[in-house]
Design an enzyme around this catalytic site. Structure first.
Site, short mmCIF file in Angstrom:
data_model
loop_
_atom_site.label_atom_id
_atom_site.label_comp_id
_atom_site.label_asym_id
_atom_site.label_seq_id
_atom_site.Cartn_x
_atom_site.Cartn_y
_atom_site.Cartn_z
N TYR A 32 0.83 -1.21 0.00
CA TYR A 32 0.00 0.00 0.00
C TYR A 32 0.86 1.25 0.00
O TYR A 32 2.08 1.19 0.21
CB TYR A 32 -0.96 0.00 1.20
CG TYR A 32 -0.31 0.30 2.54
CD1 TYR A 32 0.52 -0.62 3.17
CD2 TYR A 32 -0.52 1.53 3.18
CE1 TYR A 32 1.12 -0.34 4.39
CE2 TYR A 32 0.06 1.82 4.41
CZ TYR A 32 0.88 0.88 5.00
OH TYR A 32 1.47 1.16 6.21
N ARG A 99 -7.51 -20.57 -1.86
CA ARG A 99 -6.46 -20.41 -0.87
C ARG A 99 -5.34 -21.43 -1.04
O ARG A 99 -5.59 -22.64 -1.01
CB ARG A 99 -7.04 -20.52 0.54
CG ARG A 99 -6.02 -20.21 1.63
CD ARG A 99 -6.62 -20.25 3.02
NE ARG A 99 -5.61 -19.89 4.02
CZ ARG A 99 -4.71 -20.74 4.51
NH1 ARG A 99 -4.69 -21.99 4.12
NH2 ARG A 99 -3.81 -20.33 5.39
N LYS A 147 6.51 -2.17 1.98
CA LYS A 147 5.33 -1.57 2.60
C LYS A 147 4.12 -2.49 2.44
O LYS A 147 3.23 -2.24 1.62
CB LYS A 147 5.08 -0.18 2.00
CG LYS A 147 4.20 0.70 2.86
CD LYS A 147 4.29 2.14 2.41
CE LYS A 147 3.24 3.03 3.05
NZ LYS A 147 3.29 3.08 4.51
N GLU A 179 12.14 2.13 14.44
CA GLU A 179 11.26 3.19 13.96
C GLU A 179 9.98 3.19 14.78
O GLU A 179 9.86 2.42 15.74
CB GLU A 179 10.95 3.01 12.47
CG GLU A 179 10.30 1.68 12.13
CD GLU A 179 10.07 1.48 10.62
OE1 GLU A 179 9.98 2.46 9.88
OE2 GLU A 179 9.97 0.31 10.22
N LEU A 204 11.05 1.05 7.24
CA LEU A 204 10.44 1.50 5.99
C LEU A 204 11.23 2.71 5.48
O LEU A 204 11.60 3.59 6.27
CB LEU A 204 8.98 1.90 6.20
CG LEU A 204 8.29 2.18 4.87
CD1 LEU A 204 7.98 0.88 4.13
CD2 LEU A 204 7.04 3.00 5.04
N1 PMP Z 1 7.75 3.50 9.05
C1 PMP Z 1 6.62 2.78 9.02
C2 PMP Z 1 6.60 1.44 9.68
C3 PMP Z 1 5.47 3.27 8.39
O1 PMP Z 1 4.34 2.56 8.36
C4 PMP Z 1 5.52 4.57 7.80
C5 PMP Z 1 4.31 5.19 7.16
N2 PMP Z 1 3.64 4.38 6.30
C6 PMP Z 1 6.71 5.29 7.84
C7 PMP Z 1 7.82 4.71 8.48
C8 PMP Z 1 6.85 6.65 7.24
O2 PMP Z 1 6.91 6.59 5.84
P1 PMP Z 1 6.33 7.77 4.94
O3 PMP Z 1 7.09 8.99 5.30
O4 PMP Z 1 6.60 7.33 3.55
O5 PMP Z 1 4.87 7.87 5.25
#
Ligand code: PMP
Length: 284
Positions: A32, A99, A147, A179, A204
């Site tokens: 996503y 499935r 993601k 994070e 991410l």
């Molecule tokens: N880390 C994680 C685990 C996230 O889910 C997100 C947001 N989707 C981010 C960092 C930040 O990424 P972005 O700046 O692209 O929204």
């Protein structure tokens, strides 16, 4: 009632359906993106679509709409739903098939769904007050750079933290912060050094992070991309997070211990302003 997008069609949200065999539903086999909308325009759209391509590539999944069609679709959703400020959620799953752990044949079409969420992004209580975060062990799978919609661990941890009176969680592995539940994490030292974990499979690759780091460099501020420990975070002058819908938000306490003076820091405030101003200049 919202108009949403499902596989090429614009439908009322209560008339939109996907199969119970959809692999996003059965296996979390989907990726996503969330793109911010400001003044009815899209923020960082190209960067989001580039990351989408990367996520799909890492999972051997095809992108069945080109960038121009995705842009047109995002704009159409903004117009049809009259969104001034908010976000567009886009999800692509490997489609529907009986499935089976084995992926279905390459001919199986992916499921592409998108919808709008109207909300204030710039003027928010959390941005003013700052966030309280609790630390938890990072027990997610080890490809956090993709993601995917497999967000259960972060959702569970955030919900428990909320019940305990915090706003969010920071995740840590081997004593080092990775994070936030849905954002990248930073600290600012008493020497004015901004520290954030370098890109790897552990985090991410945030779009907001990428842009903010370039602005930090342009401003000539001190930046170090390295992992920082829980102890360093608690002893920092400031802490903050970034994400596409939160931009830059201060962290005012970690596990109930105040960061700095317990208020959103001056560097955090300045970086939020810079990020928002630069983003507003580049909307499409
Ligand atoms: N880390 C994680 C685990 C996230 O889910 C997100 C947001 N989707 C981010 C960092 C930040 O990424 P972005 O700046 O692209 O929204």
């Amino acid at each position: 009632m919202r108009t949403v997008f499902v596989n090429g069609e614009y439908l009322k949200e209560n008339e939109a359906n996907i199969s119970i065999f959809d692999r996003g539903f059965l296996f979390g086999d989907a990726v996503y993106e969330v793109t911010a909308v400001l003044g009815g325009k899209l923020a960082e759209f190209d960067n989001h679509m580039n990351r989408l391509k990367r996520s799909l590539g890492e999972l051997d999944m095809a992108l069945e709409m080109d960038k121009d069609s995705l842009l047109a679709m995002h704009r159409e959703l903004v117009v049809r739903n009259n969104i001034e400020e908010g976000a567009i959620y886009l999800q692509i799953s490997r489609g529907a098939a009986d499935r089976d752990f084995l992926f279905p044949s390459d001919e199986t079409p992916t499921t592409i769904v998108a919808f709008t969420q109207e909300k204030s992004l710039i003027d928010t209580p959390l941005a003013k007050r700052g966030m309280k975060v609790n630390l938890v062990e990072d027990l997610r799978w080890q490809r956090s750079d993709i993601k995917t919609v497999q967000l259960l661990y972060s959702s569970l941890m955030k919900s428990r933290a909320h019940k305990a009176g915090a706003d969010d969680v920071w995740l840590a592995r081997d004593g080092m912060v990775t994070e936030g539940s849905s954002n990248n994490a930073y600290i600012v030292t008493y020497d004015g050094e901004i520290i954030t974990r370098p890109l790897s499979t552990d985090i991410l690759h945030g779009i907001t992070r990428q842009s903010l780091l370039s602005y930090i460099q342009k401003e000539g501020l001190k930046l170090t991309e390295r992992a920082f420990s829980i102890e360093e975070a608690k002893a920092a002058k400031e802490a903050f997070v970034t994400s596409a819908s939160a931009f830059v938000i201060g962290v005012i306490s970690i596990d109930g211990e105040a960061i700095g003076d317990g208020k959103v820091g001056s560097m955090t405030k300045a970086l939020r302003e810079i990020y928002i101003n630069e983003t507003l200049k580049a909307l499409i």
